[in-house]
Design a protein around this motif. Structure first.
Motif, short mmCIF file in Angstrom:
data_model
loop_
_atom_site.label_atom_id
_atom_site.label_comp_id
_atom_site.label_asym_id
_atom_site.label_seq_id
_atom_site.Cartn_x
_atom_site.Cartn_y
_atom_site.Cartn_z
N ARG A 1 89.70 61.76 11.81
CA ARG A 1 89.30 61.60 13.02
C ARG A 1 89.64 60.55 14.11
O ARG A 1 90.11 59.29 13.12
CB ARG A 1 87.76 61.46 11.76
CG ARG A 1 88.50 60.33 10.93
CD ARG A 1 86.72 60.10 10.11
NE ARG A 1 86.70 59.12 8.95
CZ ARG A 1 86.90 57.84 9.29
NH1 ARG A 1 86.99 57.10 10.44
NH2 ARG A 1 86.92 57.01 8.29
N ARG A 2 88.75 59.87 14.37
CA ARG A 2 88.79 59.01 15.32
C ARG A 2 88.02 57.55 14.51
O ARG A 2 86.46 58.19 14.53
CB ARG A 2 88.31 59.36 16.52
CG ARG A 2 88.49 57.80 17.39
CD ARG A 2 89.03 58.04 19.13
NE ARG A 2 89.77 56.90 18.89
CZ ARG A 2 90.01 55.96 20.13
NH1 ARG A 2 91.49 57.03 20.01
NH2 ARG A 2 90.24 55.45 20.43
N ARG B 1 85.21 55.05 14.55
CA ARG B 1 84.27 54.16 15.14
C ARG B 1 84.95 52.58 15.40
O ARG B 1 85.33 52.58 14.68
CB ARG B 1 83.37 54.01 14.73
CG ARG B 1 82.57 55.35 14.71
CD ARG B 1 81.34 56.19 13.84
NE ARG B 1 80.90 55.16 12.50
CZ ARG B 1 80.29 54.32 11.78
NH1 ARG B 1 78.56 53.54 12.77
NH2 ARG B 1 80.13 54.31 11.17
N GLN B 2 84.33 52.36 16.37
CA GLN B 2 84.39 50.81 16.81
C GLN B 2 85.40 50.69 16.68
O GLN B 2 86.02 49.16 15.99
CB GLN B 2 83.67 49.77 15.66
CG GLN B 2 81.86 49.87 16.03
CD GLN B 2 81.18 49.56 14.82
OE1 GLN B 2 80.45 49.76 14.58
NE2 GLN B 2 81.23 47.82 14.91
N VAL C 1 82.88 46.78 20.78
CA VAL C 1 83.09 47.39 19.38
C VAL C 1 82.08 46.13 18.07
O VAL C 1 82.76 45.92 17.16
CB VAL C 1 84.53 46.91 18.62
CG1 VAL C 1 85.06 48.60 19.71
CG2 VAL C 1 85.66 46.06 19.52
N SER D 1 79.10 45.41 16.26
CA SER D 1 77.51 45.29 16.01
C SER D 1 77.11 44.22 15.96
O SER D 1 76.47 44.25 15.25
CB SER D 1 77.87 46.16 15.49
OG SER D 1 78.58 46.01 14.37
#
Length: 135
Positions: free
Chosen positions: A26-27, A29-30, A56, A58
């Motif tokens: 999977r890719r 996140r952030q 990126v 948060s």
């Protein structure tokens, strides 16, 4: 979750992210990257780098991974560092990236820096086979 930002020569950062996608299925996140070419002016690139950090971040911080200390990508990273909020590690390799992706939501930024460095170092091994052992 701590954001990851790769600043590297050419397409190395995107290639490392693609390899991580392959391993993780999977890719993540952030995560983002910025490839620097010989034609890029660091003063022109710095505002772009700041914008990418914001994409990126948060609120838990951002770890910048760069390839060679002292080269243009790491010099750009040095301009971005804000202790305890935005940290940077040079010498990025796939084991380092995978370690940071694995531990970034379980640790604070300073611990993640330590994990990144150990992951990068621990991933460099002299490979030997049983054929190399003399009886």
């Amino acid at each position: 979750m701590i954001g990851i930002f790769l600043i590297t020569h050419g397409t190395l950062g995107e290639s490392l992210i693609q390899c991580a996608c392959h391993v993780l299925h999977r890719r993540p996140r952030q995560i983002t990257q910025l490839g620097i070419s010989a034609a890029d002016d660091p003063l022109d690139i710095l505002p772009i780098a700041r914008q990418l950090v914001a994409t990126v971040d948060s609120g838990d911080g951002v770890l910048i991974l760069t390839d060679i200390f002292g080269a243009t990508p790491s010099n750009i990273a040095l301009e971005l560092i804000r202790p305890d909020t935005l940290e940077a590690v040079a010498g990025v390799n796939l084991p380092m990236l995978l370690r940071t992706l694995t531990y970034r939501d379980k640790n604070d930024l300073q611990t993640l820096v330590t994990k990144a460095v150990s992951g990068g170092c621990d991933g460099v091994l002299h490979m030997r086979t049983n054929r190399d052992v003399k009886s």
